[in-house]
Design a protein around this motif. Structure first.
Motif, PDB file in Angstrom:
ATOM      1  N   PRO A   1      40.600  40.838  40.326  1.00 33.89           N
ATOM      2  CA  PRO A   1      40.585  42.096  39.573  1.00 33.89           C
ATOM      3  C   PRO A   1      41.879  42.257  38.786  1.00 33.89           C
ATOM      4  N   ARG A   2      41.818  43.021  37.736  1.00 31.04           N
ATOM      5  CA  ARG A   2      43.003  43.303  36.919  1.00 31.04           C
ATOM      6  C   ARG A   2      44.016  44.083  37.766  1.00 31.04           C
ATOM      7  N   ALA A   3      45.274  43.693  37.683  1.00 34.31           N
ATOM      8  CA  ALA A   3      46.339  44.359  38.435  1.00 34.31           C
ATOM      9  C   ALA A   3      46.855  45.563  37.647  1.00 34.31           C
ATOM     10  N   THR A   4      47.142  46.653  38.347  1.00 31.66           N
ATOM     11  CA  THR A   4      47.760  47.800  37.693  1.00 31.66           C
ATOM     12  C   THR A   4      49.264  47.829  37.962  1.00 31.66           C
ATOM     13  N   ILE A  62      41.079  34.232  51.725  1.00 29.69           N
ATOM     14  CA  ILE A  62      42.178  34.819  50.962  1.00 29.69           C
ATOM     15  C   ILE A  62      41.886  36.284  50.668  1.00 29.69           C
ATOM     16  N   ASP A  63      42.879  37.132  50.963  1.00 31.33           N
ATOM     17  CA  ASP A  63      42.875  38.534  50.585  1.00 31.33           C
ATOM     18  C   ASP A  63      44.072  38.742  49.666  1.00 31.33           C
ATOM     19  N   VAL A  64      43.946  39.678  48.740  1.00 36.56           N
ATOM     20  CA  VAL A  64      45.073  40.021  47.879  1.00 36.56           C
ATOM     21  C   VAL A  64      45.265  41.534  47.921  1.00 36.56           C
ATOM     22  N   ASN A  65      46.529  41.949  48.052  1.00 34.86           N
ATOM     23  CA  ASN A  65      46.863  43.363  47.977  1.00 34.86           C
ATOM     24  C   ASN A  65      47.289  43.648  46.550  1.00 34.86           C
ATOM     25  N   LEU A  66      46.465  44.430  45.851  1.00 35.76           N
ATOM     26  CA  LEU A  66      46.746  44.859  44.482  1.00 35.76           C
ATOM     27  C   LEU A  66      47.072  46.350  44.529  1.00 35.76           C
ATOM     28  N   PRO A  67      48.319  46.693  44.871  1.00 34.91           N
ATOM     29  CA  PRO A  67      48.648  48.106  45.034  1.00 34.91           C
ATOM     30  C   PRO A  67      48.369  48.898  43.766  1.00 34.91           C
ATOM     31  N   CYS A  68      48.101  50.183  43.944  1.00 33.02           N
ATOM     32  CA  CYS A  68      47.820  51.042  42.795  1.00 33.02           C
ATOM     33  C   CYS A  68      48.466  52.409  43.002  1.00 33.02           C
TER      34      CYS A  68
END
Length: 123
Positions: A35-38, A105-111
């Motif tokens: 997903p696009r990162a903010t 794999i997990d990714v943390n994309l904080p928002c």
């Protein structure tokens, strides 16, 4: 960069599952769309049954550019990464000539969220 209207917002985690028990045969390469990162400071949690090469590729005017590389050995690790651009993907490669590898794999994309948008646990 934060603007004055962002000053009231709070950074919250946003965990995205990119792969669950993904089997890579010897020499196989797989690209995972992300997903696009903010916010640009992200983290990957990688669990693998053998050695895997990970490449962060970021989209620019000319296509995809590899901006980061990490060799992950059997087990679990967290890789903190600072993106240069919001559109990225993860490329996985099994470098082994003879052994299958399973990868999660997990990714943390904080928002950023307004305080009222955050779900508080009920006690």
């Amino acid at each position: 960069m934060f603007f004055s209207h962002d000053a009231r917002k709070i950074v919250v985690p946003n965990i995205v599952h990119l792969a669950r028990n993904l089997k890579l045969v010897p020499g196989q390469v797989v690209e995972l769309d992300c997903p696009r990162a903010t916010l640009m400071n992200i983290a990957f949690r990688i669990r693998t049954t053998g050695t895997v090469d990970l490449f962060v590729e970021e989209e620019n005017d000319r296509g995809w550019e590899t901006t980061g590389r990490q060799e992950v050995e059997e087990g679990e690790m967290v890789w903190h990464y600072i993106l240069k651009r919001p559109c990225f993907r993860l490329r996985l490669a099994n470098p082994s000539p003879a052994i299958d590898v399973e990868v999660s794999i997990d990714v943390n994309l904080p928002c950023l969220k307004e305080p009222g948008e955050i779900n508080r646990p009920v006690l």
